[in-house]
Design an enzyme around this catalytic site. Structure first.
Site, PDB file in Angstrom:
ATOM      1  N   ASP A   1     -16.169  -4.209  -0.947  1.00 30.90           N
ATOM      2  CA  ASP A   1     -15.731  -3.891   0.416  1.00 30.90           C
ATOM      3  C   ASP A   1     -16.971  -3.858   1.287  1.00 30.90           C
ATOM      4  O   ASP A   1     -17.829  -2.990   1.127  1.00 30.90           O
ATOM      5  CB  ASP A   1     -15.011  -2.540   0.438  1.00 30.90           C
ATOM      6  CG  ASP A   1     -13.741  -2.553  -0.412  1.00 30.90           C
ATOM      7  OD1 ASP A   1     -13.219  -3.648  -0.673  1.00 30.90           O
ATOM      8  OD2 ASP A   1     -13.290  -1.467  -0.813  1.00 30.90           O
TER       9      ASP A   1
ATOM     10  N   ASP B   1       0.855  -1.182   0.000  1.00 31.93           N
ATOM     11  CA  ASP B   1       0.000   0.000   0.000  1.00 31.93           C
ATOM     12  C   ASP B   1       0.894   1.237   0.000  1.00 31.93           C
ATOM     13  O   ASP B   1       1.772   1.367   0.861  1.00 31.93           O
ATOM     14  CB  ASP B   1      -0.880   0.038   1.252  1.00 31.93           C
ATOM     15  CG  ASP B   1      -1.898  -1.105   1.294  1.00 31.93           C
ATOM     16  OD1 ASP B   1      -1.976  -1.853   0.300  1.00 31.93           O
ATOM     17  OD2 ASP B   1      -2.602  -1.231   2.304  1.00 31.93           O
TER      18      ASP B   1
END
Length: 242
Positions: free
Chosen positions: A130, A10
């Site tokens: 998500d 990330d």
């Protein structure tokens, strides 16, 4: 039965970071993204899940750093995620050499565009679901994005090739994956599913391997690796059925 494992890198402000439950401001710094990616590649990774957090949160981008990581990854495939919401950002991601891209918010907020790019790019597009409870989370997990099964039915009708399913409440918490959520999604699609969020032990990986016959293809590993819960080599051994 093989479970593909995708170690995550990330990227925020040019650095490799980890978030807790996807919240801005909870970053821990893990150095240069290229080094992080090359560490996983050296350990045997076949995929890297590369996320541009600044693009996901709409506060800029890390395109140069990400281009560098993709260029230096050799035969290892890159799944790119974060801020891919229109033709320009999608084409830019694929031009960098990503094997596939994850659509998140755009798939919820712009169904027509999502349908168009799924039919145009096929297997190069995965949609990230998500989930918080039975509701989808959009825009860096700060907004609600509709009912999971309704959105899934729409994406199935569009011919979506693959889903990346994250339990937002577990991501970055090392509390174990949400196996019931994964089973629910797999009951409603025959397309491959990639699990994300909560993995903390080698037993969690074995539990996910056990779902491969139901349609689970892979799992994204983040905090478990960075926190040293196990090595990627150990995880890959279980994922490959050894």
């Amino acid at each position: 039965m093989k479970l593909e494992l995708l170690p995550a890198v990330d990227v925020a402000s040019g650095k490799a970071v980890r978030l807790t439950q996807g919240e801005a401001g909870t970053e821990e710094d893990f150095g240069h993204p290229l080094k992080a990616a090359q560490d996983w590649i050296a350990a045997g990774a076949e995929w890297i899940h590369l996320v541009d957090l600044d693009a996901a949160f709409g506060r800029g981008h890390n395109r140069e750093v990400i281009a560098d990581v993709v260029a230096q990854s050799g035969a290892v495939k890159i799944e790119l995620s974060g801020g891919i919401r229109d033709d320009h950002s999608l084409e830019a991601a694929l031009e960098l050499g990503a094997a596939r891209v994850n659509l998140g918010t755009a798939a919820l907020e712009d169904p027509e565009w999502t349908s168009k790019v799924i039919s145009k790019y096929g297997d190069q597009i995965a949609v990230g679901l998500d989930v918080r409870g039975s509701t989808l989370a959009a825009r860096g997990w700060t907004k609600e994005g509709g009912d999971l099964l309704e959105v899934l039915a729409r994406l199935e009708a569009d011919g979506c090739a693959r889903y990346v399913v994250t339990d937002v409440t577990k991501d970055g918490t090392l509390k174990g994956p949400n196996l019931e959520l994964l089973k629910l999604v797999m009951q409603h699609t025959n397309k491959p599913v990639v699990a994300s969020g909560g993995i903390s032990t080698l037993q969690d990986i074995q539990d996910l391997v056990d779902l491969v016959p139901l349609g689970l293809e892979g799992a994204i590993l983040g905090k478990s690796l960075y926190a040293g819960r196990f090595t990627l080599e150990e995880a890959l051994a279980i994922g490959s059925g050894h």
